[in-house]
Design a protein around this motif. Sequence first.
Motif, mmCIF file in Angstrom:
data_model
loop_
_atom_site.group_PDB
_atom_site.id
_atom_site.type_symbol
_atom_site.label_atom_id
_atom_site.label_comp_id
_atom_site.label_asym_id
_atom_site.label_seq_id
_atom_site.Cartn_x
_atom_site.Cartn_y
_atom_site.Cartn_z
ATOM 1 N N MET A 172 34.222 17.453 64.837
ATOM 2 C CA MET A 172 33.680 16.589 63.901
ATOM 3 C C MET A 172 34.067 15.256 63.850
ATOM 4 N N PRO A 173 33.131 14.055 63.598
ATOM 5 C CA PRO A 173 33.525 12.610 63.712
ATOM 6 C C PRO A 173 34.643 12.439 62.587
ATOM 7 N N GLN A 174 35.578 11.365 62.774
ATOM 8 C CA GLN A 174 36.333 11.225 61.850
ATOM 9 C C GLN A 174 35.965 10.822 60.405
ATOM 10 N N GLN A 175 34.611 10.014 60.388
ATOM 11 C CA GLN A 175 33.832 9.488 59.417
ATOM 12 C C GLN A 175 33.616 10.732 58.147
ATOM 13 N N VAL A 176 33.444 11.693 58.798
ATOM 14 C CA VAL A 176 33.002 12.786 57.913
ATOM 15 C C VAL A 176 34.255 13.287 57.092
ATOM 16 N N THR A 177 35.197 13.191 57.321
ATOM 17 C CA THR A 177 36.480 13.445 56.312
ATOM 18 C C THR A 177 36.963 12.319 55.638
ATOM 19 N N LEU A 178 36.411 11.038 55.551
ATOM 20 C CA LEU A 178 36.838 9.960 55.148
ATOM 21 C C LEU A 178 36.502 10.158 53.605
ATOM 22 N N VAL A 179 35.378 10.757 53.187
ATOM 23 C CA VAL A 179 35.116 10.834 51.685
ATOM 24 C C VAL A 179 36.203 11.838 51.061
ATOM 25 N N THR A 192 44.230 18.104 64.320
ATOM 26 C CA THR A 192 43.545 19.298 64.968
ATOM 27 C C THR A 192 43.517 19.282 66.593
ATOM 28 N N PHE A 193 43.295 18.181 67.133
ATOM 29 C CA PHE A 193 43.309 18.109 68.512
ATOM 30 C C PHE A 193 44.607 18.327 69.097
ATOM 31 N N GLY A 194 45.716 17.757 68.453
ATOM 32 C CA GLY A 194 47.262 17.947 68.827
ATOM 33 C C GLY A 194 47.324 19.476 68.781
ATOM 34 N N VAL A 195 46.903 20.164 68.024
ATOM 35 C CA VAL A 195 47.057 21.658 67.690
ATOM 36 C C VAL A 195 46.496 22.379 68.991
ATOM 37 N N PHE A 196 45.127 21.582 69.131
ATOM 38 C CA PHE A 196 44.470 22.415 70.301
ATOM 39 C C PHE A 196 45.199 22.359 71.645
ATOM 40 N N LEU A 197 45.662 21.088 72.007
ATOM 41 C CA LEU A 197 45.902 20.757 73.167
ATOM 42 C C LEU A 197 47.551 21.635 73.353
ATOM 43 N N LEU A 198 48.225 21.679 72.359
ATOM 44 C CA LEU A 198 49.345 22.199 72.654
ATOM 45 C C LEU A 198 49.310 23.643 72.650
ATOM 46 N N THR A 199 48.234 24.430 71.887
ATOM 47 C CA THR A 199 48.114 25.700 71.899
ATOM 48 C C THR A 199 47.735 26.445 73.541
ATOM 49 N N PHE A 206 43.798 36.460 59.944
ATOM 50 C CA PHE A 206 42.898 35.182 59.973
ATOM 51 C C PHE A 206 43.097 34.219 60.725
ATOM 52 N N LYS A 207 43.982 34.654 61.956
ATOM 53 C CA LYS A 207 44.340 33.541 62.859
ATOM 54 C C LYS A 207 43.310 33.050 63.456
ATOM 55 N N ASN A 208 42.519 34.064 64.242
ATOM 56 C CA ASN A 208 41.291 33.634 65.030
ATOM 57 C C ASN A 208 40.244 32.775 63.975
ATOM 58 N N ILE A 209 40.026 33.295 62.910
ATOM 59 C CA ILE A 209 39.275 32.276 61.968
ATOM 60 C C ILE A 209 39.994 30.952 61.795
ATOM 61 N N LEU A 210 41.019 30.959 61.640
ATOM 62 C CA LEU A 210 41.643 29.357 61.305
ATOM 63 C C LEU A 210 41.524 28.543 62.602
ATOM 64 N N TYR A 211 41.925 29.289 63.736
ATOM 65 C CA TYR A 211 41.831 28.543 64.913
ATOM 66 C C TYR A 211 40.434 27.987 65.232
ATOM 67 N N PHE A 212 39.658 28.798 65.015
ATOM 68 C CA PHE A 212 37.993 28.265 65.057
ATOM 69 C C PHE A 212 37.633 27.352 64.288
ATOM 70 N N ILE A 213 38.269 27.164 62.821
ATOM 71 C CA ILE A 213 38.010 26.402 61.955
ATOM 72 C C ILE A 213 38.680 25.133 62.645
ATOM 73 N N SER A 214 39.810 25.098 63.050
ATOM 74 C CA SER A 214 40.555 23.943 63.569
ATOM 75 C C SER A 214 39.689 23.266 64.752
ATOM 76 N N ILE A 215 39.086 23.932 65.629
ATOM 77 C CA ILE A 215 38.290 23.520 66.575
ATOM 78 C C ILE A 215 37.095 22.847 66.010
ATOM 79 N N VAL A 216 36.365 23.566 64.819
ATOM 80 C CA VAL A 216 35.228 22.861 64.411
ATOM 81 C C VAL A 216 35.544 21.457 63.867
ATOM 82 N N ILE A 217 36.745 21.395 63.065
ATOM 83 C CA ILE A 217 37.081 20.115 62.434
ATOM 84 C C ILE A 217 37.519 19.084 63.680
ATOM 85 N N MET A 218 38.018 19.700 64.807
ATOM 86 C CA MET A 218 38.443 18.535 65.991
ATOM 87 C C MET A 218 37.057 18.181 66.284
#
Length: 286
Positions: free
Chosen positions: A131-138, A164-171, A117-129
């Motif tokens: 998304m606006p920060q306000q979505v994760t506040l709740v 997730t941005f840091g993960v994407f950049l270094l990846t 599930f590496k590709n799926i998890l990486y795709f989810i990380s990009i989707v979260i990246m």
Amino acid sequence: MRYIRIIVLGLLCIIVLFPIIFTITNSFSDHTSILDMYGAVLMSGGEEAIAKYGEFVSLNMFPGESSLEQFKTVLWYRTDAIYAFWNSVRYTVVIVFFQVIVSAMAAYAYAKLNFRFKNILYFISIVIMVMPQQVTLVPNFYVLNKLGWLDSALAVTVPAIFSTFGVFLLTQFMKDIPASISEAARIDGAGEWKIFLKIILPPAKGAVSALVLLSFVENWNMVEAPLVFLKNKGLFPLSIILNSSSLTSLGTAFAIGTVFMLFPLILFLLFEEDLVESIGFTNLTM
């Protein structure tokens, strides 16, 4: 065409730098001088204000009477600003330090290791990246509430560590490092930790420096998370205190703004080349 390009770029630079110069120059003015120059805007709405300050502002980038009294007030007498400044330093340093560690290890796993599930998890990380920060506040609020971390430094620092941005950049950087190098190291008996620290991480030094700069600026300017997760004003960072400065201390407000932007400017000057290099390199490898 060349001169037109230079003129356009020069005008854009002036527009971008104007707020910085405006803040620094006015930080040396007292409250009365600032009202004399900008009272038409700051105190608009009444005939008395118009009669006293006029209908138009008097834009003066270099005040005639300069003073360091505002900085003395901020750095010595304004205890709320002093505590908020050190709160910002504490939060930002902790977040950046652990965010770089977590992002680098996750990026190594995505770039050089094979697992389910590496590709799926990486795709989810990009989707979260994206998304606006306000979505994760709740959801973060409910999790922090269950853990009993609300109204504490942990409420601000822990969620921000997992970027997730840091993960994407270094990846993107680590993917470009030839796999044959790490395979040769495994044949020689090197473990994953040694490969990560000695072989993969050193070439990504520029990306790590860029991540330090971008993460510092983002968390130094945090607003939403402290307002949602903190109630104790003694835990507020300087970015929140800036908003509380009123018309009774305009000179002090400009001085606080100058102190607030000093650290990001210094850090940008130190890591400017790494930031430009990482942005260009990431665009090429996407």
